[in-house]
Design a protein around this motif. Structure first.
Motif, mmCIF file in Angstrom:
data_model
loop_
_atom_site.group_PDB
_atom_site.id
_atom_site.type_symbol
_atom_site.label_atom_id
_atom_site.label_comp_id
_atom_site.label_asym_id
_atom_site.label_seq_id
_atom_site.Cartn_x
_atom_site.Cartn_y
_atom_site.Cartn_z
ATOM 1 N N MET A 1 0.618 -1.305 -0.018
ATOM 2 C CA MET A 1 0.056 0.161 0.034
ATOM 3 C C MET A 1 1.113 1.173 -0.143
ATOM 4 O O MET A 1 0.216 2.312 -0.124
ATOM 5 C CB MET A 1 -1.069 0.030 1.245
ATOM 6 N N THR A 2 2.091 0.999 0.164
ATOM 7 C CA THR A 2 2.920 2.349 0.152
ATOM 8 C C THR A 2 3.247 2.870 -1.131
ATOM 9 O O THR A 2 2.884 2.318 -2.182
ATOM 10 C CB THR A 2 4.540 2.117 0.733
ATOM 11 N N PRO A 3 3.235 4.057 -1.414
ATOM 12 C CA PRO A 3 3.177 4.834 -2.755
ATOM 13 C C PRO A 3 4.343 4.289 -3.808
ATOM 14 O O PRO A 3 4.181 4.214 -5.015
ATOM 15 C CB PRO A 3 3.472 6.174 -2.473
ATOM 16 N N ILE A 4 5.570 3.918 -3.138
ATOM 17 C CA ILE A 4 6.559 3.417 -4.018
ATOM 18 C C ILE A 4 6.215 1.965 -4.617
ATOM 19 O O ILE A 4 7.200 1.554 -5.378
ATOM 20 C CB ILE A 4 7.741 3.325 -3.151
ATOM 21 N N ALA A 5 5.089 1.360 -4.139
ATOM 22 C CA ALA A 5 4.912 -0.007 -4.550
ATOM 23 C C ALA A 5 4.106 0.167 -5.966
ATOM 24 O O ALA A 5 4.200 -1.020 -6.677
ATOM 25 C CB ALA A 5 4.343 -0.888 -3.499
ATOM 26 N N THR A 6 3.761 1.058 -6.356
ATOM 27 C CA THR A 6 2.952 1.403 -7.493
ATOM 28 C C THR A 6 3.159 2.526 -8.306
ATOM 29 O O THR A 6 3.573 3.451 -7.593
ATOM 30 C CB THR A 6 1.220 1.413 -7.181
ATOM 31 N N PRO A 7 3.005 2.595 -9.477
ATOM 32 C CA PRO A 7 3.294 3.817 -10.440
ATOM 33 C C PRO A 7 2.512 5.126 -9.939
ATOM 34 O O PRO A 7 1.585 4.899 -9.243
ATOM 35 C CB PRO A 7 3.031 3.328 -11.688
ATOM 36 N N LYS A 8 2.760 6.393 -10.339
ATOM 37 C CA LYS A 8 2.221 7.361 -10.053
ATOM 38 C C LYS A 8 0.848 7.524 -10.108
ATOM 39 O O LYS A 8 0.026 8.042 -9.645
ATOM 40 C CB LYS A 8 2.899 8.596 -10.493
ATOM 41 N N ASP A 9 0.243 7.020 -11.423
ATOM 42 C CA ASP A 9 -0.828 6.876 -12.003
ATOM 43 C C ASP A 9 -1.800 5.767 -11.501
ATOM 44 O O ASP A 9 -2.783 5.458 -11.787
ATOM 45 C CB ASP A 9 -1.050 6.967 -13.360
ATOM 46 N N GLU A 10 -1.340 4.861 -10.477
ATOM 47 C CA GLU A 10 -2.005 3.738 -10.027
ATOM 48 C C GLU A 10 -2.206 3.945 -8.384
ATOM 49 O O GLU A 10 -1.325 4.589 -8.067
ATOM 50 C CB GLU A 10 -1.012 2.399 -10.339
ATOM 51 N N THR A 11 -3.502 3.367 -8.164
ATOM 52 C CA THR A 11 -3.637 3.498 -6.459
ATOM 53 C C THR A 11 -4.007 1.880 -6.261
ATOM 54 O O THR A 11 -4.515 1.177 -7.028
ATOM 55 C CB THR A 11 -4.946 4.409 -6.342
ATOM 56 N N THR A 12 -3.624 1.512 -5.160
ATOM 57 C CA THR A 12 -3.956 0.520 -4.508
ATOM 58 C C THR A 12 -4.922 0.412 -3.278
ATOM 59 O O THR A 12 -4.380 1.023 -2.211
ATOM 60 C CB THR A 12 -2.675 -0.174 -4.055
ATOM 61 N N THR A 13 -6.178 -0.310 -3.220
ATOM 62 C CA THR A 13 -7.095 -0.256 -1.963
ATOM 63 C C THR A 13 -6.584 -1.180 -1.164
ATOM 64 O O THR A 13 -5.660 -1.913 -1.241
ATOM 65 C CB THR A 13 -8.557 -0.421 -2.646
ATOM 66 N N PHE A 14 -7.056 -0.938 0.056
ATOM 67 C CA PHE A 14 -6.786 -2.161 1.066
ATOM 68 C C PHE A 14 -7.093 -3.496 0.853
ATOM 69 O O PHE A 14 -6.161 -4.319 0.909
ATOM 70 C CB PHE A 14 -7.118 -1.647 2.553
ATOM 71 N N THR A 15 -8.239 -3.669 0.136
ATOM 72 C CA THR A 15 -8.615 -5.155 -0.210
ATOM 73 C C THR A 15 -7.715 -5.472 -1.223
ATOM 74 O O THR A 15 -7.325 -6.833 -1.221
ATOM 75 C CB THR A 15 -10.029 -5.272 -0.981
ATOM 76 N N THR A 16 -7.425 -4.769 -2.342
ATOM 77 C CA THR A 16 -6.305 -5.291 -3.277
ATOM 78 C C THR A 16 -5.064 -5.599 -2.844
ATOM 79 O O THR A 16 -4.510 -6.787 -2.992
ATOM 80 C CB THR A 16 -6.152 -4.360 -4.335
ATOM 81 N N ALA A 17 -4.587 -4.795 -1.744
ATOM 82 C CA ALA A 17 -3.397 -5.108 -1.137
ATOM 83 C C ALA A 17 -3.457 -6.357 -0.237
ATOM 84 O O ALA A 17 -2.234 -7.167 -0.215
ATOM 85 C CB ALA A 17 -2.884 -3.863 -0.412
ATOM 86 N N PHE A 18 -4.610 -6.275 0.502
ATOM 87 C CA PHE A 18 -4.370 -7.606 1.227
ATOM 88 C C PHE A 18 -4.542 -8.897 0.590
ATOM 89 O O PHE A 18 -3.973 -9.941 0.991
ATOM 90 C CB PHE A 18 -5.856 -7.437 2.238
ATOM 91 N N PHE A 19 -5.590 -8.753 -0.357
ATOM 92 C CA PHE A 19 -5.595 -10.015 -1.283
ATOM 93 C C PHE A 19 -4.491 -10.421 -1.867
ATOM 94 O O PHE A 19 -4.207 -11.705 -1.896
ATOM 95 C CB PHE A 19 -6.872 -9.979 -2.188
ATOM 96 N N THR A 20 -3.852 -9.478 -2.480
ATOM 97 C CA THR A 20 -2.330 -10.152 -3.066
ATOM 98 C C THR A 20 -1.431 -10.445 -2.254
ATOM 99 O O THR A 20 -0.688 -11.367 -2.285
ATOM 100 C CB THR A 20 -1.921 -8.745 -3.720
ATOM 101 N N ALA A 21 -1.373 -9.901 -0.928
ATOM 102 C CA ALA A 21 -0.544 -10.230 0.172
ATOM 103 C C ALA A 21 -0.742 -11.802 0.363
ATOM 104 O O ALA A 21 0.238 -12.509 0.622
ATOM 105 C CB ALA A 21 -0.548 -9.290 1.324
ATOM 106 N N VAL A 22 -2.251 -11.966 0.806
ATOM 107 C CA VAL A 22 -2.387 -13.264 1.142
ATOM 108 C C VAL A 22 -2.167 -14.354 0.178
ATOM 109 O O VAL A 22 -1.587 -15.461 0.453
ATOM 110 C CB VAL A 22 -3.858 -13.298 1.601
#
Length: 487
Positions: free
Chosen positions: A71-92
């Motif tokens: 979920m940190t800004p450095i994990a995605t490009p500037k024009d992309e955003t990551t929701t908590f649900t997407t980050a959590f599902f991807t992490a699991v």
């Protein structure tokens, strides 16, 4: 010689050089006395003394850390955003080595984000009980007798003194196979990337970690690089090794070093290899027979693409999940068949999921004994212990109930067909890494359900049983000579 007394007590340990200390009586008596002493038990001590709970705590911590990093800004490009649900599902999905991705791994994640995926997959793929024991070693600098026996059961060894050596072999084997895969992938990816050395090195590392750990994340979006023989064959070989399990790899390495013939392999190794090869051959044959004339997959293609996709279908869906392009085009019958294959999964204590092939083999052998009126359950002229049979039945029943409930929940929430719901459920539980579209960012509830299913599939029912039950006493733990690791 008659004056020599076989004494392995602690007072004689220096003279005996500790060759057989693990079955000395006072060792177990002191361990039991230490466990009976009333003491103040903090959170750390409770976790360390209970490997099942420690394992769950470790994976929850790893999931929280991976989610935060994604979920940190450095994990995605500037024009992309990551929701908590997407980050959590991807992490699991990463820590469970499942590999189901709801975003494009190439465009949505930066190099840092992909590095987080590699870290999560590597840490999750080294094993549940393995990492629990390593953490206990780091905290206590030694393992207690109870925890050694539980870890011995998980790693396929019955000698307590072998545990530290086995853990070393587990980690060494993982990195050696990943290193070999990295080297084997480089020439093919170098050609695919038109001589870009830096990008080739990164993709080789990414695929090497994902292949052995059977995680379906790919650095090229849809995983189409896998269709290249120079890239696909090393990935297939590494993924196949990852599904065998550490006890099998350890037994094969020892047998090769000591030049033991196959007939002297352990019963667990024989059952795992035999069942695995039968499933691979059945999957290969099924795909050729059912999908040979599938126009959605092979519009005007020749024999070579058909054979390659049959090889991919025989190995990848069991736990790997690379190359997502062909899965939506298969028939419903093939989806159901692959769901069964993913439900069975790979070898015990491997990077694969499912009920495990040894559990499936024991169930089949139990059915054969029941139908033929036999009282003993035998395989390769050896008797399978009753406890292994009971464990196999319990694991299969519990997992079947889980898959049924989750499939019905997905049907109710999304309105999808039973075939699609069953496929995505088995893919999540068996850590297959494929999806036919049920897992989507548009349905957070479905993602949380599948994430929980992946988490259970990674831990396994036995680990969860250890976590919710009281620790086994030393007197109650007994292991048969011909041990089979199930569940």
């Amino acid at each position: 010689m008659s004056n020599l007394v076989f004494d392995e007590s602690s007072s004689n340990r220096e003279a005996s050089h500790g060759y057989a200390w693990w079955f000395s009586g006072d060792t177990f008596e002191k361990a039991m006395a230490e466990d009976r002493k009333p003491r103040k038990r903090g959170l750390t001590r409770r976790l360390v003394n209970h490997p099942g709970r420690l394992t769950i705590f470790y994976f929850l911590t790893l999931a929280a850390l991976s989610t935060t990093l994604l979920m940190t800004p450095i994990a995605t490009p500037k024009d992309e955003t990551t929701t908590f649900t997407t980050a959590f599902f991807t992490a699991v999905s990463a820590i469970s080595t499942c590999g189901i991705s709801i975003v494009n791994s190439t465009t949505h994640w930066t190099t840092f984000g992909q590095g987080v995926l590699i870290f999560a997959v590597q840490m999750g793929g080294l094993g549940v009980m393995t990492f629990a024991s390593l953490i206990a070693l780091a905290v206590n600098h030694h393992l207690k007798a109870t925890q050694r026996m539980l870890t011995a059961n998980e790693l396929g060894t019955t000698k307590l003194g072998e545990i530290k050596g086995v853990l070393t072999v587990v980690i060494t084997t993982a990195f050696v196979i990943e290193g070999i895969t990295f080297v084997a992938l480089f020439p093919g990816l170098y050609k695919v990337n038109h001589g870009n050395v830096r990008h080739t090195l990164w993709e080789s590392l990414f695929f090497a970690v994902m292949a052995y750990n059977n995680a379906g994340f790919t650095p090229d979006g849809a995983g189409l690089h896998v269709n290249n023989w120079a890239v696909g064959l090393p990935i297939l070989a590494s993924a196949f090794c990852g599904t065998l399990g550490f006890p099998v790899l350890l037994n094969l390495m020892r047998s090769w070093r000591m030049r033991r013939p196959p007939k002297r392999w352990s019963l667990h190794t024989k059952l795992t290899l035999t069942t695995t090869f039968c499933i691979v051959i059945a999957s290969f044959t099924w795909f050729l027979l059912m999908e040979w004339n599938n126009k959605l997959l092979f519009a005007g293609d020749g024999i070579e693409p058909r054979l390659w996709h049959a090889m991919v279908a025989a190995v990848m869906p069991r736990s790997s999940g690379f190359d997502l392009s062909w899965m939506p085009g298969v028939s419903d019958a093939t989806k159901v068949f692959l769901s069964i294959v993913m439900f069975i999964g790979g070898g015990s204590t491997s990077t694969a999921g499912g009920i495990r092939v040894t559990t499936f083999a024991v169930i089949l052998l139990t059915c054969r004994a029941a139908f033929t009126g036999r009282h003993d359950i035998n395989a390769f002229h050896r008797r399978i212990h009753t406890q292994a049979v009971m464990t196999a039945v319990a694991v299969s029943t519990a997992c079947l109930m889980l898959v049924t409930v989750v499939s019905m929940a997905l049907m109710i929430i999304t309105g999808c067909s039973l075939c699609d719901a069953l496929f995505d459920t088995c893919s999540a539980f068996g850590l297959g890494g494929y999806s036919v579209g049920v897992a989507s960012e548009s349905s957070p509830t479905v993602l949380y359900i599948l994430a929980a299913t992946m988490f259970i599939g990674r831990l396994g029912p036995l680990t969860i049983a250890y976590a919710i039950s009281r620790p086994h006493s030393l007197e109650a733990v007994r292991y048969p000579t011909e041990q089979i690791v199930v569940g």
